[in-house]
Structures are given as C-alpha cells and as structure tokens.
Design an enzyme around this catalytic site. Sequence first.
Site, PDB file in Angstrom:
ATOM      1  N   GLU A 100     -22.435 -13.685  -0.179  1.00 22.82           N
ATOM      2  CA  GLU A 100     -23.195 -14.749  -0.842  1.00 22.82           C
ATOM      3  C   GLU A 100     -23.686 -14.333  -2.222  1.00 22.82           C
ATOM      4  O   GLU A 100     -24.124 -15.181  -3.011  1.00 22.82           O
ATOM      5  CB  GLU A 100     -24.376 -15.183   0.035  1.00 22.82           C
ATOM      6  N   HIS A 126     -22.659  -8.449   1.408  1.00 19.86           N
ATOM      7  CA  HIS A 126     -23.257  -9.736   1.032  1.00 19.86           C
ATOM      8  C   HIS A 126     -22.277 -10.615   0.250  1.00 19.86           C
ATOM      9  O   HIS A 126     -22.343 -10.663  -0.989  1.00 19.86           O
ATOM     10  CB  HIS A 126     -24.496  -9.508   0.168  1.00 19.86           C
ATOM     11  N   CYS A 150     -25.108  -8.481   6.775  1.00 25.49           N
ATOM     12  CA  CYS A 150     -26.054  -7.377   6.639  1.00 25.49           C
ATOM     13  C   CYS A 150     -27.071  -7.400   7.790  1.00 25.49           C
ATOM     14  O   CYS A 150     -26.726  -7.055   8.907  1.00 25.49           O
ATOM     15  CB  CYS A 150     -26.733  -7.422   5.267  1.00 25.49           C
ATOM     16  N   GLY A 202     -31.290  -9.444   4.778  1.00 24.52           N
ATOM     17  CA  GLY A 202     -32.724  -9.350   4.517  1.00 24.52           C
ATOM     18  C   GLY A 202     -33.247  -8.075   5.139  1.00 24.52           C
ATOM     19  O   GLY A 202     -32.508  -7.110   5.310  1.00 24.52           O
ATOM     20  N   GLU A 203     -34.507  -8.052   5.519  1.00 27.23           N
ATOM     21  CA  GLU A 203     -35.089  -6.906   6.199  1.00 27.23           C
ATOM     22  C   GLU A 203     -35.073  -7.227   7.688  1.00 27.23           C
ATOM     23  O   GLU A 203     -35.810  -8.089   8.157  1.00 27.23           O
ATOM     24  CB  GLU A 203     -36.520  -6.671   5.703  1.00 27.23           C
ATOM     25  N   SER A 204     -34.219  -6.538   8.442  1.00 30.72           N
ATOM     26  CA  SER A 204     -33.932  -6.942   9.818  1.00 30.72           C
ATOM     27  C   SER A 204     -35.161  -6.891  10.721  1.00 30.72           C
ATOM     28  O   SER A 204     -35.347  -7.761  11.576  1.00 30.72           O
ATOM     29  CB  SER A 204     -32.810  -6.085  10.406  1.00 30.72           C
ATOM     30  N   ARG A 220     -28.189   0.751  11.830  1.00 29.16           N
ATOM     31  CA  ARG A 220     -29.023  -0.163  11.043  1.00 29.16           C
ATOM     32  C   ARG A 220     -29.049   0.171   9.554  1.00 29.16           C
ATOM     33  O   ARG A 220     -29.058  -0.720   8.705  1.00 29.16           O
ATOM     34  CB  ARG A 220     -30.446  -0.156  11.605  1.00 29.16           C
ATOM     35  N   ILE A 269     -26.158  -3.576   0.133  1.00 30.44           N
ATOM     36  CA  ILE A 269     -27.547  -3.342  -0.237  1.00 30.44           C
ATOM     37  C   ILE A 269     -28.301  -2.843   0.996  1.00 30.44           C
ATOM     38  O   ILE A 269     -28.538  -3.593   1.936  1.00 30.44           O
ATOM     39  CB  ILE A 269     -28.211  -4.614  -0.787  1.00 30.44           C
ATOM     40  N   ARG A 270     -28.634  -1.553   0.985  1.00 34.23           N
ATOM     41  CA  ARG A 270     -29.297  -0.932   2.143  1.00 34.23           C
ATOM     42  C   ARG A 270     -28.588  -1.375   3.423  1.00 34.23           C
ATOM     43  O   ARG A 270     -29.198  -1.863   4.367  1.00 34.23           O
ATOM     44  CB  ARG A 270     -30.775  -1.332   2.180  1.00 34.23           C
TER      45      ARG A 270
END
Length: 241
Positions: free
Chosen positions: A190, A188, A78, A46-48, A108, A142-143
């Site tokens: 998942e 990821h 991630c 997600g967005e950490s 990061r 992803i990022r």
Amino acid sequence: MAVGVLALQGSFNEHLAALRRIGVKGVEIRKAEQLDNITSLIIPGGESTTMAKLAELHNLFPALREFVRMGKPVWGTCAGLIFLADKAVGQKIGGQELVGGLDCTVHRNFFGSQIQSFEAELPVPELAAKEGGPSSFRGVFIRAPAILEVGPGVEVLASVSIKEGSAESESKVIVAVKQGNILATAFHPELTIDSRWHSYFMKMSPSNNEITAAGSSSNYYEDPESYLYNKQPKTDLPIYE
C-alpha cells in the site's frame, strides 16, 4: 458490498487509497457488526501489539476468526500477517492474541528495529503471471516480520535474500504467502504506486473479477516499467539488491 480495511491503527488509509486506484470501494472497519457488510477484509500494517489490544477492547477477535473461517478473502500486511498466523514468536512479554487461520510460524520482528527498515526487489512470478507487469516487486519492509515455517497447504509467493552474518553466503526468507482465502505479505504494497497486490487480492473472490478488470489503471498496463519506476515516490530507505 465493499472491501473492509481494519481501521484500528496503522496504514489503513493507504490501503483505502490503493483500492480507489483500482476502482474498488473500501470501508473502514472498527466494530464486529461491520464485518457483516463486506465481501473481503484487509488487515493493515501497524504496531501489532497495539492493534491486538484495540481489537480485544472492541471484542473483535471472535468476529474476525469467524470471518476467516467462513472462507471470505482476508489479506494481512506486516502486522496483519502476524494477526493471521497460527503461531508467532519474538513477541513482547505477555504475547498478543492472534486471529489465526494461516498455517505458518511468523517471527514478529525478524528484520530488526525501525531504523533497519529497507526496500528490496522481490521476484514475484505468480503475481506477474496473474497481473502482468514486471517480474519483480519493490517491497517496502518497515520493522517487518518474516515467515519462518509454512504448512503443506501454504503457497509461497515471494521470498527475500538476506546475508548471513559477515559471510558472503545468502539465505532466503519467506515474505509473502497464500493459503485458500488468506493472503499475507510481510511488506507494505500500500506504500507503493504498484497496485498489483490489491488487484490480485480482489480476484481471490470470484465475484470481484469484473470490478478489478474495469477499475485497473490503464497507465500501468500500457507502460508498466515507466509507471512503476519513474512515477513512484522516492524514499530514504536503503535498497537491498
């Protein structure tokens, strides 16, 4: 006792679906007291920074650190990898609070912005030895973060090759590790149909071996090449060969 998936933000629903595919019950975790009712925990991508702010708001960090310290299996994907690292670089101004426990340094945002997301075939000898199937795994980045350094007690499970500048030379960057009760992946799993990482994680707790053996998909083990590559949903991400 079920497997918890931290459900503050990010791809927690995808992890819950992957657990169902191997016959394991997953539950959403949003409060510290819920950690008392699970055997292991997944911290999703997600967005950490956002996840850290929400975890701080709900006073989750002390409970998460205690969960890790107790030796219960924890897997970060991630953003979850960033959470578990002892040290993170490349953070936003002001940084973010970390759970820690994993003896490594994480960058990061190593691979760049969202538009630089990609897929890559990762050699995974340890995963294949334990779970069967192909000797590689299609990692979805992803990022994504990357692991810059690891301590002596950390086992490297996967690395990705990257080209250095405009030169033809390549270097390897660590993207999956294991240390005791902690598993971490920069990609990821998942988001793929290949459930081997979830099965591998479940077996980190001895009491879960029978569950995963009974719940694993027979289609995958009977014909892994066909199951993985013919049935996997197509994506628009570039492929790093």
